[in-house]
Design a protein around this motif. Sequence first.
Motif, PDB file in Angstrom:
ATOM      1  N   UNK A 157       0.838  -1.209   0.000  1.00  0.00           N
ATOM      2  CA  UNK A 157       0.000   0.000   0.000  1.00  0.00           C
ATOM      3  C   UNK A 157       0.871   1.256   0.000  1.00  0.00           C
ATOM      4  N   UNK A 158       1.978   1.217   0.724  1.00  0.00           N
ATOM      5  CA  UNK A 158       2.894   2.357   0.757  1.00  0.00           C
ATOM      6  C   UNK A 158       3.512   2.582  -0.614  1.00  0.00           C
ATOM      7  N   UNK A 159       3.946   1.508  -1.271  1.00  0.00           N
ATOM      8  CA  UNK A 159       4.517   1.623  -2.613  1.00  0.00           C
ATOM      9  C   UNK A 159       3.470   2.141  -3.591  1.00  0.00           C
ATOM     10  N   UNK A 162       3.129   5.796  -3.097  1.00  0.00           N
ATOM     11  CA  UNK A 162       4.351   6.473  -3.535  1.00  0.00           C
ATOM     12  C   UNK A 162       4.480   6.525  -5.038  1.00  0.00           C
ATOM     13  N   UNK A 163       4.168   5.428  -5.706  1.00  0.00           N
ATOM     14  CA  UNK A 163       4.257   5.376  -7.165  1.00  0.00           C
ATOM     15  C   UNK A 163       3.286   6.374  -7.785  1.00  0.00           C
ATOM     16  N   UNK A 164       2.126   6.517  -7.199  1.00  0.00           N
ATOM     17  CA  UNK A 164       1.147   7.472  -7.741  1.00  0.00           C
ATOM     18  C   UNK A 164       1.675   8.896  -7.703  1.00  0.00           C
ATOM     19  N   UNK A 170       9.217   7.718 -14.156  1.00  0.00           N
ATOM     20  CA  UNK A 170       9.954   6.970 -13.131  1.00  0.00           C
ATOM     21  C   UNK A 170       9.163   5.807 -12.544  1.00  0.00           C
ATOM     22  N   UNK A 171       7.884   5.745 -12.817  1.00  0.00           N
ATOM     23  CA  UNK A 171       7.033   4.709 -12.223  1.00  0.00           C
ATOM     24  C   UNK A 171       7.476   3.306 -12.602  1.00  0.00           C
ATOM     25  N   UNK A 172       7.897   3.121 -13.838  1.00  0.00           N
ATOM     26  CA  UNK A 172       8.306   1.787 -14.283  1.00  0.00           C
ATOM     27  C   UNK A 172       9.530   1.283 -13.521  1.00  0.00           C
ATOM     28  N   UNK A 173      10.383   2.186 -13.063  1.00  0.00           N
ATOM     29  CA  UNK A 173      11.570   1.788 -12.311  1.00  0.00           C
ATOM     30  C   UNK A 173      11.173   1.112 -10.990  1.00  0.00           C
ATOM     31  N   UNK A 174      10.221   1.717 -10.320  1.00  0.00           N
ATOM     32  CA  UNK A 174       9.753   1.137  -9.047  1.00  0.00           C
ATOM     33  C   UNK A 174       8.980  -0.154  -9.315  1.00  0.00           C
ATOM     34  N   UNK A 175       8.186  -0.171 -10.370  1.00  0.00           N
ATOM     35  CA  UNK A 175       7.418  -1.360 -10.709  1.00  0.00           C
ATOM     36  C   UNK A 175       8.364  -2.536 -10.983  1.00  0.00           C
TER      37      UNK A 175
END
Length: 179
Positions: A157-159, A162-164, A170-175
């Motif tokens: 839920x935190x991720x 944060x991604x939103x 940069x979202x794909x990096x975290x994904x």
Amino acid sequence: MNVYWFDVNVAGPVTDRHAEALGDVLTAADGIDATVQAGEDGGVIMFSREADDAIQAIISAVKDVEEAGMTATGVTEDLVTAEDIAERAKVTAASARYWVTGERGPGGFPSPRVARPKASLYSWAEVSTWLYEARLGAVDHVAVETAQACALITAALTVRRGVANLPKHERHLVARLVA
């Protein structure tokens, strides 16, 4: 199937309308298995959900909460008093108090999550693990499974939040990192 006890924390404000919507969602599903404690700054929804495993129980509860229009921010395992510990471990209240104070048992009883003069609150997952390892009382694997699932889903839920808030590029990096 087991019954899993956990709390879903929600962002505020949580209104009577939200509580009613959650009641409608739960009634349409398998029945009401939650209690709402709400306020202007958010709330806690306490679940006792039956499922095949803790992950299924918690994710289905988060889905229900969000379907009712609330934002889930985290999940925590059940907090209990010494009296609750005695009841769940199927021992006397005096036995539980002796464990808490260290007068009996192997020592190292978990510290309270919320220390209070008369009724401190303990993590049932930590206490049940301690009881299981010490071979005291009647406990099972469900509490430990619940605690592990709560930690994982809270992180997810935190991720998600944060991604939103990240720039789209940069979202794909975290994904990729969490995949």
